[in-house]
Design a protein around this motif. Structure first.
Motif, mmCIF file in Angstrom:
data_model
loop_
_atom_site.group_PDB
_atom_site.id
_atom_site.type_symbol
_atom_site.label_atom_id
_atom_site.label_comp_id
_atom_site.label_asym_id
_atom_site.label_seq_id
_atom_site.Cartn_x
_atom_site.Cartn_y
_atom_site.Cartn_z
ATOM 1 N N GLN A 1 2.278 -8.065 13.313
ATOM 2 C CA GLN A 1 3.164 -6.918 13.537
ATOM 3 C C GLN A 1 3.176 -5.997 12.317
ATOM 4 O O GLN A 1 3.272 -4.773 12.462
ATOM 5 C CB GLN A 1 4.574 -7.394 13.857
ATOM 6 C CG GLN A 1 5.458 -6.273 14.400
ATOM 7 C CD GLN A 1 6.836 -6.745 14.817
ATOM 8 O OE1 GLN A 1 7.132 -7.947 14.788
ATOM 9 N NE2 GLN A 1 7.703 -5.824 15.209
ATOM 10 N N ALA A 2 3.067 -6.588 11.120
ATOM 11 C CA ALA A 2 3.020 -5.763 9.903
ATOM 12 C C ALA A 2 1.763 -4.895 9.894
ATOM 13 O O ALA A 2 1.817 -3.712 9.530
ATOM 14 C CB ALA A 2 3.053 -6.660 8.671
ATOM 15 N N LEU A 3 0.635 -5.468 10.310
ATOM 16 C CA LEU A 3 -0.614 -4.699 10.366
ATOM 17 C C LEU A 3 -0.532 -3.607 11.430
ATOM 18 O O LEU A 3 -1.036 -2.493 11.233
ATOM 19 C CB LEU A 3 -1.798 -5.628 10.642
ATOM 20 C CG LEU A 3 -2.130 -6.631 9.521
ATOM 21 C CD1 LEU A 3 -3.240 -7.573 9.946
ATOM 22 C CD2 LEU A 3 -2.515 -5.909 8.228
ATOM 23 N N GLU A 4 0.109 -3.927 12.567
ATOM 24 C CA GLU A 4 0.303 -2.916 13.619
ATOM 25 C C GLU A 4 1.161 -1.762 13.099
ATOM 26 O O GLU A 4 0.909 -0.591 13.408
ATOM 27 C CB GLU A 4 0.973 -3.548 14.844
ATOM 28 C CG GLU A 4 0.065 -4.468 15.641
ATOM 29 C CD GLU A 4 0.820 -5.231 16.724
ATOM 30 O OE1 GLU A 4 2.004 -4.881 16.974
ATOM 31 O OE2 GLU A 4 0.253 -6.178 17.293
ATOM 32 N N LEU A 5 2.185 -2.094 12.322
ATOM 33 C CA LEU A 5 3.073 -1.062 11.784
ATOM 34 C C LEU A 5 2.330 -0.167 10.785
ATOM 35 O O LEU A 5 2.585 1.044 10.723
ATOM 36 C CB LEU A 5 4.286 -1.711 11.121
ATOM 37 C CG LEU A 5 5.521 -0.813 10.957
ATOM 38 C CD1 LEU A 5 6.056 -0.375 12.311
ATOM 39 C CD2 LEU A 5 6.618 -1.528 10.186
ATOM 40 N N VAL B 1 -0.644 6.892 12.406
ATOM 41 C CA VAL B 1 -0.573 7.703 13.631
ATOM 42 C C VAL B 1 0.594 8.682 13.549
ATOM 43 O O VAL B 1 0.496 9.826 14.010
ATOM 44 C CB VAL B 1 -0.426 6.793 14.872
ATOM 45 C CG1 VAL B 1 -0.143 7.621 16.127
ATOM 46 C CG2 VAL B 1 -1.690 5.957 15.068
ATOM 47 N N ASP B 2 1.716 8.237 12.944
ATOM 48 C CA ASP B 2 2.898 9.093 12.812
ATOM 49 C C ASP B 2 2.776 10.107 11.671
ATOM 50 O O ASP B 2 3.733 10.827 11.371
ATOM 51 C CB ASP B 2 4.150 8.234 12.596
ATOM 52 C CG ASP B 2 4.659 7.620 13.887
ATOM 53 O OD1 ASP B 2 3.907 7.643 14.885
ATOM 54 O OD2 ASP B 2 5.801 7.130 13.920
ATOM 55 N N GLY B 3 1.625 10.154 11.040
ATOM 56 C CA GLY B 3 1.374 11.169 10.017
ATOM 57 C C GLY B 3 1.882 10.835 8.632
ATOM 58 O O GLY B 3 1.966 11.719 7.765
#
Length: 577
Positions: A290-294, A300-302
């Motif tokens: 989940q940390a890597l996904e974040l 992606v969120d800039g």
């Protein structure tokens, strides 16, 4: 339009050093430089404005025939905020020798310089002077004084100033609460926060930041939840720094799901620190994927990840045992221009070492562009202990000695390696070396929060009021877990003593005492939370896993490195820590 109004208008337009020099020239040519009050404002602007220049302020000051107190104070304020705050103290001494009188602002600016320079002895001298000058009723000045004492580590002196204040304002409470929280007295910080509310004060953003920091240190979830509720009620959650502190508090109390809930529901714009705090929270709780996904979502969120973001992701890989993912991430960092520091290398060395890839870990240490620090060699020593590599353990230990490390943990790890091989003569040699170097083992202690009260236990502790009941519960635990084929990990005890004595030594570790107290003082099904200052040992880990089945309890242990969430006989770390 009055002359004063014109000059004030010109001061507001001074946004560059050139415009400040032009205004100085105007004051000189019009003959107003020697008596006009705007001169002091110009000096202050030159001293503290981003566009100003302290050296130019000094030049202006030297042209004044008879500097006023305000003139001295203007330069003093700038020096106190400068990269060399000790210069403020030199300026203060020079002013004390001048014909101009020192006022409360003078002392306040000098004390701010002391706070930034951590100049304790100079602060005590100014303290005695301000009493002699009769400034002890000035709230702002006394608040600055107690802040200096807190930052220089004399919390008793800070508390004395606070208690003796005839009047207090919100800044006084904030300085004292923050000082206690940052000065390793989190219990006292929380108590003062509660007292502040009882006396009718309304905590602001700064207050809750200090109180939340104290809760984070103690893992005081109940107190933290009360503060979070206050934050929401008072709409302080529009402040991103406060939200970051709430996320950090829940994470350090072991409730990463609550931290994530705050993270996703934030109404204010997330900062880089927000993302980093959440990534590190997931890392500490072993949620590596989940940390890597974040980290990916952050891009992606800039939001551009920085060195801290990548360090959090590497730690997540480390705590979750995601070896290949961690190595790949490390290679990606090197390829995308992230400036690697010793902590990044240390995380990868620990990751590889704990996975048994000790040669690769050692090769990374040798390939570093900077000198390895003590932590790197400690990581390699720890990996050698896990995998029983005596040769590398001895080499890492020698490196630590050469670097002047006197950390008890280094010696204990090496002793562990020898003890596992039953090399008791070598254990004795390490023990003797500890005596010669006056190295003392850090005592293990644990905290648990019951009914908003923090209870502390040390190994073998019998000082608790419920000590008799705690030890009875320990005996019961010991009896019941044996039905699950538990046998004590007596090879972990670094003493060449009988098996029964070793088993007793293990049975009274502080985290077991805290768990036992949690069992007798909370209702069935209530989660038990424990904070430990050292890493949890293998035996305690095995015992608490079984206890979570036997007593049907969720038990959350935060040790020095990470969180362990025990439930139904399984730990969130998957026995990898």
């Amino acid at each position: 339009m009055s002359s004063q109004y014109q000059l004030d208008s010109l001061l507001q337009k001074c946004t560059s050093l050139i415009s400040m020099k032009q205004l100085q020239a105007h004051l000189i040519t019009t003959g107003k430089f020697q008596f006009h009050p705007s001169r002091a404002k110009l000096l202050e602007l030159c001293s503290i404005s981003p566009a100003g220049d302290l050296s130019f302020a000094g030049q202006i000051f030297r042209r004044i025939q008879t500097p006023s107190t305000n003139d001295w104070n203007a330069v003093l304020r700038g020096l106190a905020q400068s990269p060399e705050p000790m210069q403020a103290l030199s300026w203060y001494r020079a002013m004390s020798r001048s014909p101009q009188k020192v006022d409360a602002l003078t002392c306040s600016f000098a004390l701010k310089g002391c706070a930034r320079a951590l100049a304790f002895s100079e602060a005590t001298q100014i303290h005695s002077q301000l009493l002699r000058f009769g400034f002890e009723a000035d709230i702002l000045l006394l608040t600055t004084l107690l802040d200096v004492y807190a930052k220089t580590g004399d919390l008793d002196a800070a508390h004395k100033v606070f208690d003796n204040m005839q009047k207090r304002d919100i800044a006084s409470w904030n300085a004292m609460i923050s000082g206690l929280a940052q000065g390793s007295q989190p219990n006292e910080a929380i108590a003062l926060f509660n007292r502040m509310k009882e006396e009718g004060w309304r905590p602001n953003e700064v207050t809750v930041l200090g109180a939340l920091s104290a809760c984070s240190q103690l893992g005081a979830l109940k107190h933290g939840q009360i503060i979070h509720a206050y934050v929401v009620d008072e709409k302080l959650d529009t402040n991103v720094i406060v939200c970051n502190a709430v996320i950090d508090m829940y994470a350090k109390c072991g409730f990463v799901d609550k931290a994530y809930s705050v993270f996703v529901s934030m109404t204010c714009k997330k900062s880089l620190v927000t993302w980093n705090t959440m990534i590190m929270a997931l890392a500490m709780n072993g949620d590596g994927n989940q940390a890597l996904e974040l980290l990916d979502k952050m891009v992606v969120d800039g939001v551009v990840p920085d060195a801290v973001s990548y360090l959090g992701a590497l730690c997540a890989c480390n705590h979750a045992g995601l070896v290949e993912e961690g190595v790949k991430l490390f290679d990606t960092m090197k390829g995308c221009g992230v400036k690697l520091n010793v902590k990044h290398y240390g995380s990868v060395v620990d990751l590889l070492g704990r996975a048994g890839r000790i040669k690769e870990a050692f090769d990374i240490i040798n390939s570093m562009p900077m000198l390895p620090d003590v932590v790197l060699w400690q990581s390699l020593l720890g990996a050698s202990k896990i995998h029983g590599n005596v040769e590398v353990a001895e080499m890492a230990s020698r490196k630590l000695v050469e670097m002047g490390s006197n950390n008890c943990g280094d010696f204990v790890l090496l002793s562990n390696v020898y003890a596992a091989q039953q090399r008791w003569c070598d254990v004795g040699r390490v023990r003797e070396a500890m005596k010669i170097r006056d190295v003392r083992k850090v005592p293990g202690f644990s905290y648990t929060e019951i009914d908003c009260k923090i209870h502390k236990f040390v190994n073998g502790d019998q000082s608790h009021p419920c000590s008799k009941e705690i030890y009875a519960k320990l005996d019961e635990m010991k009896f019941r877990i044996k039905a699950y084929r538990y046998s004590a990990e007596t090879d972990l005890v670094l003493h060449d003593i009988g098996e029964e004595d070793k088993e007793n030594a293990l049975n009274y570790h502080s985290e077991k005492l805290a768990v036992a107290y949690g069992l007798i003082s909370t209702g069935d099904g209530t989660p038990i939370q424990v904070i430990k200052n050292l890493r949890i040992c293998v035996d305690c880990h095995a015992v608490i896993k079984i206890v979570s089945i036997v007593y049907n309890r969720e038990i959350i242990v935060r040790d020095r490195a990470r969180f362990h969430r025990f439930k139904e006989g399984v730990c969130s770390c998957r026995d990898y820590w």
